[in-house]
Write an enzyme that holds these catalytic residues in place. Structure first.
Site, PDB file in Angstrom:
ATOM      1  N   GLY A  46       0.843  -1.192   0.000  1.00  0.00           N
ATOM      2  CA  GLY A  46       0.000   0.000   0.000  1.00  0.00           C
ATOM      3  C   GLY A  46       0.874   1.236   0.000  1.00  0.00           C
ATOM      4  O   GLY A  46       2.040   1.181   0.414  1.00  0.00           O
ATOM      5  N   GLN A  51       3.197   9.982   1.170  1.00  0.00           N
ATOM      6  CA  GLN A  51       4.455   9.229   1.205  1.00  0.00           C
ATOM      7  C   GLN A  51       5.347   9.522   0.001  1.00  0.00           C
ATOM      8  O   GLN A  51       6.527   9.197   0.021  1.00  0.00           O
ATOM      9  CB  GLN A  51       4.174   7.713   1.282  1.00  0.00           C
ATOM     10  N   LEU A  90       6.367   1.965   4.640  1.00  0.00           N
ATOM     11  CA  LEU A  90       7.437   2.320   3.698  1.00  0.00           C
ATOM     12  C   LEU A  90       8.099   3.637   4.078  1.00  0.00           C
ATOM     13  O   LEU A  90       9.227   3.902   3.658  1.00  0.00           O
ATOM     14  CB  LEU A  90       6.879   2.405   2.276  1.00  0.00           C
TER      15      LEU A  90
HETATM   16 ZN    ZN Z   1       2.583   3.595   5.833  1.00  0.00          ZN
END
Ligand code: ZN
Length: 185
Positions: A46, A51, A90
């Site tokens: 995901g 991000q 991440l």
């Molecule tokens: Zn995350």
């Protein structure tokens, strides 16, 4: 399509709320394509727009071969026993922690064509959606950890973060440094 640099913990964009997308356009679809490319390059399941340094309310997910691009997603229903499982992110590489979340959710969103969809998710997909939607509101999985676990995760991150000057993680396509790729969102 491009693999985008991933912003890591410390970049203020990860703590900002996102802007709802007024209309799904080719630019939105380009962002979605780049986010999928980036997520796959990182071996994640995901990824949310903040991000990659973006403020659109967009996230992508691919759990067990089912890929979703969600624009303006919201959890409209959640139920079932709460389930606890280890999560990673991440944007906080190599840090993991157990997070308790509802085991079933219904998410409403626009798809890449701008059509309204509702997805009933359970298990890992439900967890992934909730993690990504949190990202779209500046929330991170470490916020759910107990005081002591959060403190220990942040202490570990202090040692890790020097690898990411400017809070930027550059990915090499097709290669991941993660030991637990299946849990990174
Ligand atoms: Zn995350």
């Amino acid at each position: 399509m491009s693999v985008l640099p991933i912003r890591v913990l410390g970049d203020p964009v990860l703590r900002e709320d996102t802007r709802p997308v007024a209309e799904v356009t080719d630019a939105t679809r380009r962002l979605i394509d780049d986010m999928f490319e980036t997520m796959y390059a990182a071996n994640g399941i995901g990824l949310a727009a903040p991000q990659v340094g973006r403020t659109e309310r967009v996230c992508v997910a691919d759990v067990d071969g089912a890929a979703y691009a969600l624009v303006n997603p919201e959890v409209v229903h959640s139920e079932g026993p709460k389930a606890k499982a280890e999560e990673g992110c991440l944007s906080i590489p190599d840090i993991y922690g157990d997070v308790e979340r509802p085991s079933r959710v219904t998410v409403r969103a626009l798809d890449r064509d701008g059509e309204t969809i509702e997805v009933n998710a359970e298990g890992l997909l439900a967890r992934c959606f909730q993690h990504e939607i949190d990202h779209l509101h500046g929330k991170l999985f470490i916020d759910y950890l107990s005081f002591l676990k959060r403190r220990s995760a942040l202490a570990k991150w202090e040692d890790e973060k020097d690898q990411y000057p400017g809070f930027i993680r550059i990915l090499k396509p097709g290669k991941s440094a993660s030991e637990h790729p299946e849990e990174e969102l």
